[in-house]
Design a protein around this motif. Structure first.
Motif, mmCIF file in Angstrom:
data_model
loop_
_atom_site.group_PDB
_atom_site.id
_atom_site.type_symbol
_atom_site.label_atom_id
_atom_site.label_comp_id
_atom_site.label_asym_id
_atom_site.label_seq_id
_atom_site.Cartn_x
_atom_site.Cartn_y
_atom_site.Cartn_z
ATOM 1 N N VAL A 60 0.839 -0.809 -0.063
ATOM 2 C CA VAL A 60 0.023 -0.030 -0.110
ATOM 3 C C VAL A 60 0.845 0.898 0.064
ATOM 4 O O VAL A 60 1.122 1.236 -0.288
ATOM 5 C CB VAL A 60 -0.670 -0.086 0.894
ATOM 6 C CG1 VAL A 60 -1.176 -0.861 1.070
ATOM 7 C CG2 VAL A 60 -1.275 -0.112 1.932
ATOM 8 N N ARG A 216 -10.815 1.412 4.687
ATOM 9 C CA ARG A 216 -9.444 0.704 4.399
ATOM 10 C C ARG A 216 -8.253 1.830 4.573
ATOM 11 O O ARG A 216 -8.251 2.713 3.519
ATOM 12 C CB ARG A 216 -9.331 0.238 2.951
ATOM 13 C CG ARG A 216 -8.144 -0.375 2.263
ATOM 14 C CD ARG A 216 -8.548 -0.995 1.070
ATOM 15 N NE ARG A 216 -9.126 -0.038 -0.101
ATOM 16 C CZ ARG A 216 -8.215 0.758 -0.710
ATOM 17 N NH1 ARG A 216 -7.031 0.519 -0.719
ATOM 18 N NH2 ARG A 216 -8.669 1.352 -1.644
ATOM 19 N N PRO A 217 -7.129 1.590 5.466
ATOM 20 C CA PRO A 217 -6.154 2.443 5.390
ATOM 21 C C PRO A 217 -5.206 2.279 4.040
ATOM 22 O O PRO A 217 -5.158 1.159 3.825
ATOM 23 C CB PRO A 217 -5.404 2.080 6.476
ATOM 24 C CG PRO A 217 -6.394 1.224 7.322
ATOM 25 C CD PRO A 217 -7.374 0.807 6.625
ATOM 26 N N VAL A 218 -5.185 3.443 3.162
ATOM 27 C CA VAL A 218 -4.390 3.266 2.102
ATOM 28 C C VAL A 218 -2.891 3.340 2.464
ATOM 29 O O VAL A 218 -2.035 2.528 1.686
ATOM 30 C CB VAL A 218 -4.890 4.168 1.160
ATOM 31 C CG1 VAL A 218 -4.090 4.451 -0.073
ATOM 32 C CG2 VAL A 218 -6.439 4.104 0.938
ATOM 33 N N GLY A 219 -2.399 4.144 2.954
ATOM 34 C CA GLY A 219 -1.034 4.618 3.357
ATOM 35 C C GLY A 219 -0.852 5.563 4.232
ATOM 36 O O GLY A 219 -1.765 6.265 4.555
ATOM 37 N N ALA A 229 -9.432 5.072 2.930
ATOM 38 C CA ALA A 229 -10.534 5.034 1.859
ATOM 39 C C ALA A 229 -11.857 4.355 2.607
ATOM 40 O O ALA A 229 -11.530 3.456 3.397
ATOM 41 C CB ALA A 229 -10.315 4.177 0.701
ATOM 42 N N THR A 230 -12.710 5.389 2.251
ATOM 43 C CA THR A 230 -14.325 4.681 2.913
ATOM 44 C C THR A 230 -15.180 4.250 1.899
ATOM 45 O O THR A 230 -15.187 5.087 0.666
ATOM 46 C CB THR A 230 -14.807 6.032 3.797
ATOM 47 O OG1 THR A 230 -15.132 6.759 2.976
ATOM 48 C CG2 THR A 230 -13.847 6.217 4.838
ATOM 49 N N THR A 231 -16.007 3.219 1.881
ATOM 50 C CA THR A 231 -16.956 2.584 1.076
ATOM 51 C C THR A 231 -18.241 3.022 1.173
ATOM 52 O O THR A 231 -18.721 2.922 2.292
ATOM 53 C CB THR A 231 -16.765 1.149 0.780
ATOM 54 O OG1 THR A 231 -15.323 0.917 0.724
ATOM 55 C CG2 THR A 231 -17.338 0.371 0.061
ATOM 56 N N ASP A 232 -18.858 3.508 0.099
ATOM 57 C CA ASP A 232 -20.267 3.681 -0.096
ATOM 58 C C ASP A 232 -21.052 2.255 -0.322
ATOM 59 O O ASP A 232 -20.785 1.900 -1.448
ATOM 60 C CB ASP A 232 -20.590 4.517 -0.963
ATOM 61 C CG ASP A 232 -22.181 4.873 -1.053
ATOM 62 O OD1 ASP A 232 -22.895 4.157 -0.636
ATOM 63 O OD2 ASP A 232 -22.601 5.913 -1.888
ATOM 64 N N PRO A 233 -21.359 1.576 0.600
ATOM 65 C CA PRO A 233 -22.213 0.440 0.474
ATOM 66 C C PRO A 233 -23.173 0.106 -0.606
ATOM 67 O O PRO A 233 -23.433 -0.938 -1.204
ATOM 68 C CB PRO A 233 -22.661 -0.053 1.675
ATOM 69 C CG PRO A 233 -22.902 1.387 2.604
ATOM 70 C CD PRO A 233 -21.820 2.018 2.018
ATOM 71 N N ALA A 234 -23.929 1.258 -0.988
ATOM 72 C CA ALA A 234 -24.814 1.536 -1.997
ATOM 73 C C ALA A 234 -24.073 1.132 -3.392
ATOM 74 O O ALA A 234 -24.811 0.432 -4.349
ATOM 75 C CB ALA A 234 -25.488 2.266 -1.973
#
Length: 412
Positions: A60, A216-219, A229-234
């Motif tokens: 990463v 998710r930590p990217v670096g 990084a944060t995810t939009d579950p939709a």
């Protein structure tokens, strides 16, 4: 035409991973010291067995809110790498054999840690491992196979503590910091620990949300900040967030997926568009509120070099079959330094595994499959190609087998 068993294995293995790449931060000597403690109490096999499975592992990092914006980072003093004219063909059958790689390897098929040709059996499969205090810390699949846990281990890999569900880990360039995220049933929390355990861990709790709104930590970034990084579950799309040492957060411009980052320069890569038959990516400056530095629709951008001067470019349509090509680019401008292509890449089951590790500032270690065989190769910025050892097993370059986002990076 039906797939061969190897094609099916490659396809399935490449779908097993989905997170970003960086070099192994610790020295081989550091790992070997701990490995030999284990060998005193355990007989290790002489060599890793050849596996028929290829895992795509690629491990990463604001306006910089922290105390050290990118403009404060001293410029690199090394001369720029010479540009190589034409495409360098990777043929592991004819390539000379080089010395063992300076990054330890994880065999995830027959669980073991390979260091300088020595193999240490592992009690279970680990996707990532790195020294921590007197033992280790790693990520492993959960028993139900539906997620991962972060495990703190003693020198003999006995589990001392574990938390799940958890994200992959990231490690700072000097190896002094380790970070991940875990969900407690209510929210995701970022954890930032000192490798030697001398500093109290830093935790940053994010807003309440479901576990599938993944974090998710990217670096790491300059100024002890962390790119997340944060995810939009939709939609499955990711957004970038900077978390500083004091726990404050600052969002960066939207993207489809966050690729990787440089702790030295504060640059990071993101996928911005899926074109149907390819993708477009940008390099942005976290120290300038995520301003665009350059963009391309020719490559998927994953993996800054340790000094931040170079960036890896895989094919713009990165599928489960991997990438037939690999370009090393100037991270500041996007100019091509050297192009690599696997011999036979357009005629058979041939791919470069996007789990690539920077061995140092000028060499990359990668796994590839060609025909019925798998190999580990060393690629230099000067266009050199070396085969490392014989046939490759399911090895993940990088002492911290940090994974790079390969599957799904081009999906909109």
């Amino acid at each position: 035409m039906s797939r061969t068993p190897l094609e099916d294995q490659v396809h399935d293995a490449l779908h097993r991973t989905a997170a970003p790449l960086q070099r192994a931060p610790f020295t081989v000597t550091d790992v070997r010291t701990r490995a030999r403690r284990i060998q005193r109490r355990r007989t290790a096999v002489a060599g890793a067995a050849v596996a028929a499975v290829l895992a795509i592992a690629i491990p990463v990092g604001a306006s910089m809110v922290g105390p050290t914006p990118r403009s404060d980072v001293p410029p690199a003093t090394q001369p720029p790498a010479p540009r190589i004219t034409g495409t360098v063909r990777i043929d592991p059958l004819s390539a000379p054999t080089g010395p063992d790689v300076a990054v330890p390897l994880i065999n995830v098929d027959d669980p073991s840690l390979v260091v300088d040709g020595e193999t240490i059996d592992l009690p279970r499969r680990y996707d990532q491992l790195t020294p921590y205090v007197e033992g280790w810390i790693g990520t492993a699949p959960t028993d139900d196979g539906g997620g991962r846990s972060v495990q703190v281990l003693d020198p003999d890999f006995r589990v001392l503590d574990a938390v799940a569900p958890a994200s992959p880990m990231v490690v700072s360039a000097d190896g002094s910091r380790i970070a991940w995220a875990n969900h407690d049933g209510v929210r995701w929390t970022l954890v930032d620990r000192d490798r030697d355990g001398d500093r109290a861990e830093r935790t940053t709790s994010l807003a309440p949300g479901p576990a599938d709104a993944r974090v998710r930590p990217v670096g790491f970034l300059p100024g002890e900040a962390l790119l997340v990084a944060t995810t939009d579950p939709a939609t499955g799309q990711e957004s970038a967030l900077v978390v500083t040492a004091d726990g404050s957060t600052s969002p960066l411009p939207a993207a489809l997926r966050v690729g990787s980052s440089s702790e030295v320069t504060g640059l990071y890569s993101v996928q911005t568009e899926f074109t149907g038959d390819g993708s477009c990516w940008e390099v942005r400056d976290a120290g300038a509120d995520g301003a665009e530095v350059w963009r391309t629709c020719d490559y998927s951008l994953l993996g800054f070099s340790p000094d931040g001067r170079h960036l890896l470019g895989f094919t713009d349509y990165l599928t489960a079959e991997g990438s037939p090509t690999l370009a090393v680019l100037d991270a500041a401008t996007g100019e091509r330094v050297v192009d690599f292509e696997v011999v036979g890449a357009r005629t058979g089951v041939v791919a470069i595994n996007p789990e690539v590790a920077w061995e140092d500032d000028s060499t990359v270690v990668a796994t590839l499959v060609t025909g019925e065989r798998q190999y580990v190769v060393r690629l230099g910025l000067d266009g050199t190609v070396e085969r490392v050892g014989g046939e490759a097993v399911d090895l993940r370059p990088g002492q911290v087998a940090l994974k790079l986002a390969a599957p799904g990076v081009t999906s909109g």
